[in-house]
Design a protein around this motif. Structure first.
Motif, PDB file in Angstrom:
ATOM      1  N   UNK A   2     -32.769  42.818  12.319  1.00 61.49           N
ATOM      2  CA  UNK A   2     -34.074  43.477  12.355  1.00 61.49           C
ATOM      3  C   UNK A   2     -34.178  44.620  11.344  1.00 61.49           C
ATOM      4  N   UNK A   3     -33.071  45.312  11.110  1.00 58.21           N
ATOM      5  CA  UNK A   3     -33.079  46.419  10.158  1.00 58.21           C
ATOM      6  C   UNK A   3     -33.522  45.962   8.774  1.00 58.21           C
ATOM      7  N   UNK A   4     -33.150  44.757   8.385  1.00 55.82           N
ATOM      8  CA  UNK A   4     -33.410  44.259   7.038  1.00 55.82           C
ATOM      9  C   UNK A   4     -34.598  43.307   6.955  1.00 55.82           C
ATOM     10  N   UNK A   5     -35.348  43.181   8.030  1.00 58.39           N
ATOM     11  CA  UNK A   5     -36.455  42.243   8.038  1.00 58.39           C
ATOM     12  C   UNK A   5     -37.440  42.542   6.914  1.00 58.39           C
ATOM     13  N   UNK A   6     -37.711  41.542   6.094  1.00 60.78           N
ATOM     14  CA  UNK A   6     -38.637  41.596   4.948  1.00 60.78           C
ATOM     15  C   UNK A   6     -38.149  42.494   3.808  1.00 60.78           C
ATOM     16  N   UNK A   7     -36.940  43.015   3.899  1.00 59.98           N
ATOM     17  CA  UNK A   7     -36.483  43.897   2.832  1.00 59.98           C
ATOM     18  C   UNK A   7     -36.069  43.138   1.576  1.00 59.98           C
ATOM     19  N   UNK A   8     -35.832  41.843   1.692  1.00 58.06           N
ATOM     20  CA  UNK A   8     -35.594  41.055   0.477  1.00 58.06           C
ATOM     21  C   UNK A   8     -36.858  41.016  -0.379  1.00 58.06           C
ATOM     22  N   UNK A   9     -38.023  40.989   0.289  1.00 59.17           N
ATOM     23  CA  UNK A   9     -39.281  41.062  -0.446  1.00 59.17           C
ATOM     24  C   UNK A   9     -39.476  42.450  -1.045  1.00 59.17           C
ATOM     25  N   UNK A  10     -39.079  43.458  -0.304  1.00 58.57           N
ATOM     26  CA  UNK A  10     -39.145  44.833  -0.803  1.00 58.57           C
ATOM     27  C   UNK A  10     -38.373  44.943  -2.123  1.00 58.57           C
ATOM     28  N   UNK A  11     -37.136  44.479  -2.130  1.00 51.85           N
ATOM     29  CA  UNK A  11     -36.298  44.561  -3.324  1.00 51.85           C
ATOM     30  C   UNK A  11     -36.896  43.747  -4.461  1.00 51.85           C
ATOM     31  N   UNK A  12     -37.422  42.575  -4.139  1.00 51.77           N
ATOM     32  CA  UNK A  12     -38.010  41.716  -5.170  1.00 51.77           C
ATOM     33  C   UNK A  12     -39.211  42.379  -5.831  1.00 51.77           C
ATOM     34  N   UNK A  13     -40.142  42.891  -5.019  1.00 53.44           N
ATOM     35  CA  UNK A  13     -41.341  43.514  -5.576  1.00 53.44           C
ATOM     36  C   UNK A  13     -41.001  44.808  -6.310  1.00 53.44           C
ATOM     37  N   UNK A  14     -40.023  45.556  -5.795  1.00 51.89           N
ATOM     38  CA  UNK A  14     -39.592  46.763  -6.497  1.00 51.89           C
ATOM     39  C   UNK A  14     -39.008  46.407  -7.861  1.00 51.89           C
ATOM     40  N   UNK A  15     -38.210  45.359  -7.909  1.00 51.12           N
ATOM     41  CA  UNK A  15     -37.634  44.921  -9.181  1.00 51.12           C
ATOM     42  C   UNK A  15     -38.725  44.528 -10.169  1.00 51.12           C
ATOM     43  N   UNK A  16     -39.744  43.835  -9.691  1.00 52.97           N
ATOM     44  CA  UNK A  16     -40.864  43.433 -10.563  1.00 52.97           C
ATOM     45  C   UNK A  16     -41.570  44.669 -11.110  1.00 52.97           C
ATOM     46  N   UNK A  17     -41.844  45.646 -10.247  1.00 55.58           N
ATOM     47  CA  UNK A  17     -42.514  46.872 -10.683  1.00 55.58           C
ATOM     48  C   UNK A  17     -41.674  47.634 -11.700  1.00 55.58           C
TER      49      UNK A  17
END
Length: 229
Positions: A2-17
């Motif tokens: 639960x701690x990491x839920x959706x955080x792979x998307x967080x990292x992906x979008x941050x990398x794109x930005x």
């Protein structure tokens, strides 16, 4: 987990930005022009980019640790929210400060007249000011800080605020509060200041969709469209 839920998307979008920010600076040398206090604009840009990243990672970690495991409360007891809030306050204050220092270093890199910069700044200040008034008057500062993650049993039963600016939007802080970050770049005519304000504005929506919105579903057990911020 639960701690990491959706955080792979967080990292992906941050990398794109970050990639887009890097590409823009490489293709527009004026973004890196200037210095302040003997420090090059490139260094101020790096610092002002790190501040929102550190801030949002701090909020994600504290919110999830508290919401799912009461970790901060177990560590700090009744002072848990106060300890978290101090860290939050420091980081949120560093965001405009870092953009101001960046804009000072990079000033006069965009062609806009002083009267126009004043008018644009004034126009942006109106909804931002109304938003902060609405937060203070109707929403509550502690709720804006995320106290619902520390007291989900209390806040999970509260109705969503529909007063002030929140009559017209469920996400006033992200839609209008972040407009204030554009003002230093406009007033100082700084390309880097404006670009960093845009980065910060886009990145806060990554926080909303990857961290806050999923947490809202857990806390309120209602529709994910809410004015938690």
């Amino acid at each position: 987990m639960k701690l990491l839920k959706y955080q792979h998307w967080h990292i992906l979008f941050l990398a794109v930005l970050l990639i887009l920010l890097y590409e823009y600076t490489q293709n527009n040398p004026s973004v890196l022009q200037g210095q302040h206090w003997g420090i090059d604009t490139s260094q101020w840009l790096l610092w002002s980019t790190l501040v929102p990243i550190i801030h949002q990672l701090y909020v994600w970690l504290c919110w999830r640790l508290e919401l799912y495991d009461r970790r901060i409360s177990k560590t700090f007891g009744q002072h848990a929210f106060t300890v978290y809030k101090i860290g939050f306050a420091i980081l949120i204050l560093l965001r405009p400060i870092s953009i101001i220092l960046l804009a000072v270093a990079n000033k006069n890199t965009i062609a806009v007249s002083t009267p126009v910069s004043y008018i644009l700044s004034g126009l942006l200040l109106i909804p931002a000011t109304y938003l902060f008034y609405s937060v203070y008057t109707y929403f509550g500062i502690d709720r804006a800080f995320g106290i619902d993650h520390f007291q989900p049993d209390v806040y999970g039963n509260k109705l969503f605020v529909k007063q002030g600016l929140y009559k017209y939007t469920d996400n006033g802080m992200y839609s209008f509060g972040f407009l204030i970050f554009y003002i230093p770049g406009i007033l100082l005519k700084s390309e880097a200041g404006l670009i960093l304000a845009l980065f910060s504005h886009l990145y806060i929506w990554v926080h909303y969709f990857c961290t806050e919105r999923p947490d809202i579903k857990v806390i309120y057990q209602k529709d994910s469209s809410s004015n938690s911020e």
